[in-house]
Write an enzyme that holds these catalytic residues in place. Structure first.
Site, mmCIF file in Angstrom:
data_model
loop_
_atom_site.group_PDB
_atom_site.id
_atom_site.type_symbol
_atom_site.label_atom_id
_atom_site.label_comp_id
_atom_site.label_asym_id
_atom_site.label_seq_id
_atom_site.Cartn_x
_atom_site.Cartn_y
_atom_site.Cartn_z
ATOM 1 N N ASP A 70 0.770 -1.223 -0.142
ATOM 2 C CA ASP A 70 0.141 -0.188 -0.095
ATOM 3 C C ASP A 70 1.015 1.114 -0.009
ATOM 4 O O ASP A 70 2.262 1.099 -0.036
ATOM 5 C CB ASP A 70 -0.828 -0.219 1.282
ATOM 6 C CG ASP A 70 -0.189 -0.245 2.833
ATOM 7 O OD1 ASP A 70 0.716 0.413 2.889
ATOM 8 O OD2 ASP A 70 -0.610 -0.915 3.178
ATOM 9 N N PRO A 71 0.301 2.308 -0.107
ATOM 10 C CA PRO A 71 1.081 3.610 -0.112
ATOM 11 C C PRO A 71 2.325 3.639 0.956
ATOM 12 O O PRO A 71 3.136 4.370 0.917
ATOM 13 C CB PRO A 71 0.126 4.621 0.177
ATOM 14 C CG PRO A 71 -0.983 4.198 -0.603
ATOM 15 C CD PRO A 71 -0.945 2.711 -0.003
ATOM 16 N N GLU A 118 -2.398 -0.837 -4.905
ATOM 17 C CA GLU A 118 -2.082 0.645 -4.461
ATOM 18 C C GLU A 118 -0.668 1.032 -4.752
ATOM 19 O O GLU A 118 -0.075 1.470 -3.591
ATOM 20 C CB GLU A 118 -2.585 0.506 -2.940
ATOM 21 C CG GLU A 118 -3.910 0.476 -2.747
ATOM 22 C CD GLU A 118 -4.382 0.908 -1.278
ATOM 23 O OE1 GLU A 118 -5.747 1.162 -1.203
ATOM 24 O OE2 GLU A 118 -3.619 1.001 -0.358
ATOM 25 N N THR A 161 -4.089 4.773 -5.404
ATOM 26 C CA THR A 161 -5.105 5.366 -4.285
ATOM 27 C C THR A 161 -4.753 6.759 -4.005
ATOM 28 O O THR A 161 -3.826 7.354 -4.540
ATOM 29 C CB THR A 161 -4.998 4.404 -2.975
ATOM 30 O OG1 THR A 161 -6.204 4.890 -2.158
ATOM 31 C CG2 THR A 161 -4.044 4.695 -2.249
ATOM 32 N N ASN A 162 -5.591 7.344 -3.157
ATOM 33 C CA ASN A 162 -5.300 8.802 -2.775
ATOM 34 C C ASN A 162 -5.854 9.938 -3.856
ATOM 35 O O ASN A 162 -5.168 10.661 -4.285
ATOM 36 C CB ASN A 162 -4.082 9.229 -2.076
ATOM 37 C CG ASN A 162 -3.591 8.265 -0.925
ATOM 38 O OD1 ASN A 162 -2.865 7.611 -0.856
ATOM 39 N ND2 ASN A 162 -4.281 8.744 0.004
ATOM 40 N N GLU A 220 -11.274 -1.129 -4.419
ATOM 41 C CA GLU A 220 -11.759 -1.202 -3.005
ATOM 42 C C GLU A 220 -12.656 -0.065 -2.365
ATOM 43 O O GLU A 220 -12.348 1.306 -2.736
ATOM 44 C CB GLU A 220 -10.232 -1.221 -2.145
ATOM 45 C CG GLU A 220 -9.250 -2.392 -2.408
ATOM 46 C CD GLU A 220 -8.000 -2.232 -1.701
ATOM 47 O OE1 GLU A 220 -8.230 -1.383 -0.479
ATOM 48 O OE2 GLU A 220 -6.929 -2.584 -2.067
ATOM 49 N N ASP A 229 -15.705 9.728 18.714
ATOM 50 C CA ASP A 229 -14.229 9.522 18.877
ATOM 51 C C ASP A 229 -14.197 8.220 19.863
ATOM 52 O O ASP A 229 -14.837 7.992 20.739
ATOM 53 C CB ASP A 229 -13.947 10.483 19.983
ATOM 54 C CG ASP A 229 -12.338 10.594 20.533
ATOM 55 O OD1 ASP A 229 -11.666 9.831 20.275
ATOM 56 O OD2 ASP A 229 -12.019 11.791 21.157
#
Length: 230
Positions: A70-71, A118, A161-162, A220, A229
């Protein structure tokens, strides 16, 4: 209370594809898995056979790593760690060819193969585009050759991605084109909590489709259960 094979349940519910991740060697020196599932090619073959049994097609997602790619991490497989780029190209070709041959020999219906997962920051330990493209094309070459040999209509996907990073997809499209990467589908991850609006994603993928004549897809996605939270 009526038990069925989960693949049958998915097929009866309208699912038409199964996407299976494939790691090269997801085990330590003692043979213990790293904890993300033992997703090597043998597991992929078994998953593919079950998908085919219930009329679903397979998307094979080669990470070209021993664990998640992934990144944040694009780690080279242990066995390839000391290889030159040329040697690594050959390793990617051989591994892809041998892996896909196992899948085809098992009678699995494959429709898409992903060369990298990714690959936003690199692939298989490489971070420069000439090297990334060389590795992608090594994988693509194996897929094209085997698809023709087995008479299977297989599309090749690249995966990034991103999409919220404004100019990144335009850059990836440009680099893929500049280095003549052989692919059919530009795939994106899209996790809305991090990756911006659906309108932005649509704009970015439409740009790729219109500029380069490629298919596009979301490979994905998921959404958070709560934004409270924790």
């Amino acid at each position: 209370g009526n038990e069925k094979d989960v693949f049958q349940i998915l097929a009866e519910s309208g699912i038409n594809y199964i996407r299976v991740r494939v790691w090269v060697d997801p085990f330590d020196s003692k043979g213990n898995g790293y904890g993300g599932g033992n997703c090597n090619i043998d597991t992929a073959v078994e998953i593919g056979k079950r998908a085919t049994k219930y009329g679903m097609k397979l998307l094979v997602d080669f990470h070209y790593s021993d664990f998640w790619a992934d990144p944040a991490k694009q780690m080279v497989p242990k066995a390839w760690a000391d290889m030159t780029l040329v040697e690594k190209e050959q390793a990617v070709y051989d591994y892809t060819y041998e892996s896909m041959k196992k899948i085809f020999d098992a009678g699995v219906e494959v429709n898409i193969v992903q060369i990298g997962n990714e690959t936003t920051t690199g692939m298989c330990g490489e971070t420069k585009w000439d090297a990334i493209a060389a590795l992608m094309n090594a994988g693509a070459k194996a897929i094209r050759e085997l698809s023709e040999e087995y008479g299977q209509d297989v599309m090749i996907a690249v995966h990034f991605t991103n999409p919220e990073n404004t100019e990144s997809y335009a850059y990836y499209g440009k680099m893929l084109n500049q280095y003549h990467v052989d692919y059919d589908i530009f795939a994106s991850s899209y996790y809305p909590f991090w990756h911006g609006t659906l309108e932005n994603l649509t704009e970015k993928l439409t740009m790729i489709a219109d500029t380069y004549g490629k298919k596009v897809m979301v490979a994905e996605t998921s959404y958070i259960y709560t934004d409270a939270d924790g």
